[in-house]
Design a protein around this motif. Structure first.
Motif, mmCIF file in Angstrom:
data_model
loop_
_atom_site.group_PDB
_atom_site.id
_atom_site.type_symbol
_atom_site.label_atom_id
_atom_site.label_comp_id
_atom_site.label_asym_id
_atom_site.label_seq_id
_atom_site.Cartn_x
_atom_site.Cartn_y
_atom_site.Cartn_z
ATOM 1 N N HIS A 106 0.843 -1.212 0.000
ATOM 2 C CA HIS A 106 0.000 0.000 0.000
ATOM 3 C C HIS A 106 0.871 1.252 0.000
ATOM 4 O O HIS A 106 0.516 2.261 -0.648
ATOM 5 C CB HIS A 106 -0.924 -0.008 1.214
ATOM 6 C CG HIS A 106 -2.117 -0.911 1.065
ATOM 7 N ND1 HIS A 106 -3.164 -0.633 0.211
ATOM 8 C CD2 HIS A 106 -2.416 -2.097 1.645
ATOM 9 C CE1 HIS A 106 -4.074 -1.597 0.279
ATOM 10 N NE2 HIS A 106 -3.643 -2.506 1.139
ATOM 11 N N LEU A 107 1.995 1.217 0.715
ATOM 12 C CA LEU A 107 2.905 2.357 0.737
ATOM 13 C C LEU A 107 3.413 2.659 -0.671
ATOM 14 O O LEU A 107 3.635 3.819 -1.032
ATOM 15 C CB LEU A 107 4.078 2.058 1.675
ATOM 16 C CG LEU A 107 5.048 3.192 1.982
ATOM 17 C CD1 LEU A 107 4.352 4.301 2.767
ATOM 18 C CD2 LEU A 107 6.256 2.672 2.760
ATOM 19 N N PHE A 108 3.574 1.594 -1.474
ATOM 20 C CA PHE A 108 4.061 1.736 -2.842
ATOM 21 C C PHE A 108 2.921 1.828 -3.864
ATOM 22 O O PHE A 108 3.137 1.664 -5.063
ATOM 23 C CB PHE A 108 4.974 0.562 -3.205
ATOM 24 C CG PHE A 108 6.233 0.465 -2.385
ATOM 25 C CD1 PHE A 108 6.669 1.541 -1.620
ATOM 26 C CD2 PHE A 108 6.991 -0.702 -2.377
ATOM 27 C CE1 PHE A 108 7.826 1.452 -0.850
ATOM 28 C CE2 PHE A 108 8.149 -0.796 -1.619
ATOM 29 C CZ PHE A 108 8.562 0.283 -0.858
ATOM 30 N N ASN A 109 1.710 2.072 -3.375
ATOM 31 C CA ASN A 109 0.537 2.319 -4.235
ATOM 32 C C ASN A 109 0.209 1.140 -5.152
ATOM 33 O O ASN A 109 -0.122 1.318 -6.341
ATOM 34 C CB ASN A 109 0.754 3.586 -5.075
ATOM 35 C CG ASN A 109 0.834 4.841 -4.216
ATOM 36 O OD1 ASN A 109 -0.156 5.263 -3.626
ATOM 37 N ND2 ASN A 109 2.017 5.427 -4.125
ATOM 38 N N ALA A 110 0.290 -0.072 -4.607
ATOM 39 C CA ALA A 110 -0.117 -1.249 -5.374
ATOM 40 C C ALA A 110 -1.613 -1.174 -5.648
ATOM 41 O O ALA A 110 -2.389 -0.782 -4.772
ATOM 42 C CB ALA A 110 0.211 -2.522 -4.606
ATOM 43 N N PRO A 111 -2.051 -1.539 -6.858
ATOM 44 C CA PRO A 111 -3.473 -1.442 -7.216
ATOM 45 C C PRO A 111 -4.289 -2.596 -6.619
ATOM 46 O O PRO A 111 -4.716 -3.514 -7.310
ATOM 47 C CB PRO A 111 -3.443 -1.520 -8.747
ATOM 48 C CG PRO A 111 -2.235 -2.343 -9.055
ATOM 49 C CD PRO A 111 -1.226 -2.009 -7.991
ATOM 50 N N LEU A 112 -4.524 -2.531 -5.312
ATOM 51 C CA LEU A 112 -5.231 -3.597 -4.609
ATOM 52 C C LEU A 112 -6.684 -3.209 -4.357
ATOM 53 O O LEU A 112 -6.988 -2.045 -4.049
ATOM 54 C CB LEU A 112 -4.552 -3.888 -3.267
ATOM 55 C CG LEU A 112 -3.082 -4.343 -3.329
ATOM 56 C CD1 LEU A 112 -2.500 -4.417 -1.931
ATOM 57 C CD2 LEU A 112 -2.981 -5.691 -4.028
ATOM 58 N N GLY A 113 -7.566 -4.199 -4.488
ATOM 59 C CA GLY A 113 -8.969 -3.979 -4.176
ATOM 60 C C GLY A 113 -9.198 -3.961 -2.672
ATOM 61 O O GLY A 113 -8.273 -4.179 -1.880
ATOM 62 N N GLU A 114 -10.447 -3.729 -2.266
ATOM 63 C CA GLU A 114 -10.780 -3.613 -0.848
ATOM 64 C C GLU A 114 -10.396 -4.862 -0.062
ATOM 65 O O GLU A 114 -9.870 -4.794 1.039
ATOM 66 C CB GLU A 114 -12.285 -3.333 -0.689
ATOM 67 C CG GLU A 114 -12.696 -1.931 -1.079
ATOM 68 C CD GLU A 114 -12.157 -0.875 -0.127
ATOM 69 O OE1 GLU A 114 -11.972 -1.179 1.064
ATOM 70 O OE2 GLU A 114 -11.898 0.254 -0.587
ATOM 71 N N THR A 115 -10.681 -6.034 -0.629
ATOM 72 C CA THR A 115 -10.417 -7.293 0.079
ATOM 73 C C THR A 115 -9.217 -8.042 -0.486
ATOM 74 O O THR A 115 -8.923 -9.151 -0.057
ATOM 75 C CB THR A 115 -11.658 -8.199 0.003
ATOM 76 O OG1 THR A 115 -11.966 -8.463 -1.375
ATOM 77 C CG2 THR A 115 -12.850 -7.535 0.668
ATOM 78 N N GLU A 116 -8.516 -7.437 -1.435
ATOM 79 C CA GLU A 116 -7.399 -8.122 -2.085
ATOM 80 C C GLU A 116 -6.131 -8.001 -1.258
ATOM 81 O O GLU A 116 -5.823 -6.935 -0.709
ATOM 82 C CB GLU A 116 -7.174 -7.500 -3.471
ATOM 83 C CG GLU A 116 -6.217 -8.293 -4.341
ATOM 84 C CD GLU A 116 -6.082 -7.685 -5.734
ATOM 85 O OE1 GLU A 116 -5.320 -8.231 -6.545
ATOM 86 O OE2 GLU A 116 -6.753 -6.657 -6.002
ATOM 87 N N THR A 117 -5.402 -9.098 -1.136
ATOM 88 C CA THR A 117 -4.138 -9.087 -0.394
ATOM 89 C C THR A 117 -2.969 -8.918 -1.364
ATOM 90 O O THR A 117 -3.042 -9.325 -2.525
ATOM 91 C CB THR A 117 -3.952 -10.390 0.401
ATOM 92 O OG1 THR A 117 -4.011 -11.505 -0.486
ATOM 93 C CG2 THR A 117 -5.029 -10.519 1.471
ATOM 94 N N ALA A 118 -1.900 -8.366 -0.864
ATOM 95 C CA ALA A 118 -0.731 -8.098 -1.692
ATOM 96 C C ALA A 118 0.074 -9.372 -1.928
ATOM 97 O O ALA A 118 0.003 -10.333 -1.159
ATOM 98 C CB ALA A 118 0.141 -7.038 -1.025
ATOM 99 N N VAL A 119 0.856 -9.355 -2.999
ATOM 100 C CA VAL A 119 1.745 -10.463 -3.328
ATOM 101 C C VAL A 119 3.171 -10.026 -3.035
ATOM 102 O O VAL A 119 3.680 -9.081 -3.634
ATOM 103 C CB VAL A 119 1.615 -10.859 -4.819
ATOM 104 C CG1 VAL A 119 2.536 -12.027 -5.132
ATOM 105 C CG2 VAL A 119 0.170 -11.214 -5.158
ATOM 106 N N GLY A 120 3.808 -10.705 -2.105
ATOM 107 C CA GLY A 120 5.167 -10.336 -1.739
ATOM 108 C C GLY A 120 5.715 -11.285 -0.702
ATOM 109 O O GLY A 120 5.034 -12.196 -0.232
ATOM 110 N N VAL A 121 6.963 -11.063 -0.320
ATOM 111 C CA VAL A 121 7.614 -11.958 0.630
ATOM 112 C C VAL A 121 8.745 -11.221 1.336
ATOM 113 O O VAL A 121 9.352 -10.302 0.778
ATOM 114 C CB VAL A 121 8.156 -13.214 -0.099
ATOM 115 C CG1 VAL A 121 9.277 -12.844 -1.067
ATOM 116 C CG2 VAL A 121 8.629 -14.276 0.882
#
Length: 502
Positions: A106-121
């Motif tokens: 979110h800090l990097f402005n990923a285009p995530l929906g309301e309930t969508e989780t980020a992809v990362g590790v």
């Protein structure tokens, strides 16, 4: 990893004055001892040797965090025996990592929906993060080329010559050609126009650096994105961008929120950041996040169940500690946007204090930019008599570790010194450093200047004409350094004898 070298026969034992109360024989240096020793003796032997290390707080070469709050230190020690990979046994630690990934996305402005989780590790550092991001780009490019029936054996990455060595490691380890945009005097980051010119159908991505290791400067990711969008339209390619935000990822969102460098740009598919740099955590934590699930090929993710439940994993290593992940979560919730902004603004202000102090000496050119990572890179205006390497070497006498280095091609004739401003580098330390640099410059002014020595071959006269042949020989870097060290040691010794003051 530091490669080990065998010692000489005269240096094979470890001696400790205090430990001799418990240990009567010398401790072998490179072999495990036959017998045990009291815990007090083992502690004392190691503690004595570690006293010779430099002071981490005065190590101005490093971007890595050297101070955290005592409360976080307690959390680190309480979790130091947890193996992060045991996700089923430590579900809360796994949850904390997932929270960190989403906060950073979110800090990097990923285009995530309301309930969508980020992809990362979470990773051991940005080096591992870059390896993982590079593998994702390579596999995605290969899959596309295979589907099109085209060759897929010559992938390449376009970067600037200023990239950190981990990019060179990735290219060599995973057989990817590294195409580097050369630097030039006064322009020490990748030129976006030249980078796009080097892109071809085999380019798996263009890597942009948000915070160059050399001078802290942010590369123009937006211009790179715009130029690459046009080239992709012209060629039908879909060459993406990776942003190496190891140093700048926790700086730009708080100091330069309007700067477009992240997932707001359409071609940015993945970003790495070092939690142990301006994420304000001790060494051993990095992060990589992807724009969406499609940018991380599923076949790169492994699923294991021998530690309990089904656990997906995408890392180069397996076991690793949990403490740094917990420390990162502590910093994110403890500081929040307000706290990180305050820390970064303070670092920038101390950077300005140091820069102005150096400018007042009128002896240095400032190479770093005001916008970027809070550091000061500078070079001598006149290095005909003494070099930046001499300044760096002599500053160690005052406890300061300030690196001197040459720029990459084609600016390798430029040598700079660099001071990284971290959270624990105060205004008082900045002012003290300027005073010590002025002392060093004053001392160098009293030393003999560097000279190119001449070797007379008079003994080998030509019988025909009897001329003496004089040859000018340029000394090697090692010879120069030895001469410099010998020179200032003699200088210091003479001053001690005379009590002279500079």
């Amino acid at each position: 990893m530091v490669l080990s070298h065998a010692a000489s026969e005269s240096d094979v034992s470890v001696h400790s004055t205090f430990a001799s109360r418990y240990v009567r024989t010398s401790l072998p240096r490179f072999k495990m001892p036959e017998n045990s020793m009291p815990k007090e003796a083992a502690y004392q032997i190691i503690n004595d040797e570690l006293m010779l290390d430099g002071n981490p707080r005065l190590n101005l070469a490093s971007f890595v965090t050297t101070w955290m709050e005592p409360e976080c230190d307690k959390l680190i020690m309480a979790s130091i025996n947890k193996n992060y990979v045991d996700m089923d046994e430590y579900p809360v630690t796994t949850e904390l990592q997932n929270r960190c990934v989403n906060m950073i996305a979110h800090l990097f402005n990923a285009p995530l929906g309301e309930t969508e989780t980020a992809v990362g590790v979470g990773t051991v550092g940005s080096s591992e993060a870059i390896m993982l991001a590079g593998l994702a780009f390579k596999r995605k490019w290969q899959n596309k080329r295979k589907a099109e029936g085209k060759p897929f054996d010559k992938p390449n990455i376009v970067t600037g010559a200023n990239v950190q060595v981990c990019w060179e490691k990735f290219a060599r380890y995973f057989e990817v050609e590294l195409k580097e945009v050369k630097l030039s005097e006064g322009y020490y980051v990748m030129n976006p126009e030249k980078a796009v010119e080097m892109v071809d159908e085999n380019t798996i991505c263009v890597a942009a650096i948000l915070g160059s290791t050399l001078n802290g400067e942010f590369e123009d990711v937006k211009l790179l994105n715009d130029l690459l969008v046009e080239k992709n339209k012209e060629t039908g390619w879909d060459t993406p961008i990776h942003v190496d935000a190891a140093s700048g990822g926790f700086i730009a969102p708080f100091l330069y929120p309007e700067l477009e460098w992240d997932f707001r740009l359409s071609l940015v598919k993945s970003i790495n950041v070092s939690g142990h740099k301006y994420g304000l955590v001790y060494a051993g934590i990095g992060w990589v996040v992807w724009r969406n699930k499609e940018d991380l090929p599923e076949e790169l993710i492994f699923h294991i169940n021998y530690l309990g439940a089904d656990q997906p994993t995408f890392t180069l290593n397996f076991s690793k500690g949990s403490s740094q992940i917990i420390a990162q979560y502590y910093q994110l919730i403890r500081l929040g946007h307000e706290g990180y902004r305050n820390v970064m603004e303070n670092c920038r202000e101390n950077m300005i204090v140091l820069r102005k102090g150096l400018e007042k000496t009128e002896r240095f050119n400032i190479v770093s930019k005001d916008e970027g990572v809070p550091l000061v890179a500078f070079s001598l205006k006149d290095n005909s008599s003494h070099t930046e390497f001499e300044v760096s070497d002599m500053l160690r006498r005052y406890g300061w570790i300030v690196p001197a280095y040459t720029m990459p091609p084609d600016a390798q004739h430029i040598t700079v010194l660099r001071v990284v401003i971290r959270e624990d580098f105060s205004r008082t330390l900045a002012e003290r450093l300027v005073i010590d640099i002025e002392k060093v410059i004053c001392e160098l002014d009293e030393l003999p200047s560097r000279m190119i020595h001449k070797i007379s071959l008079g003994e080998k006269k030509s019988e025909a004409n009897g001329d003496n042949l004089v040859v000018t020989v340029k000394k090697s870097d090692m010879e120069k350094q030895k001469e410099i060290i010998s020179g200032w040691k003699k200088f210091v010794s003479d001053r001690k004898k005379t009590g002279g003051i500079c």
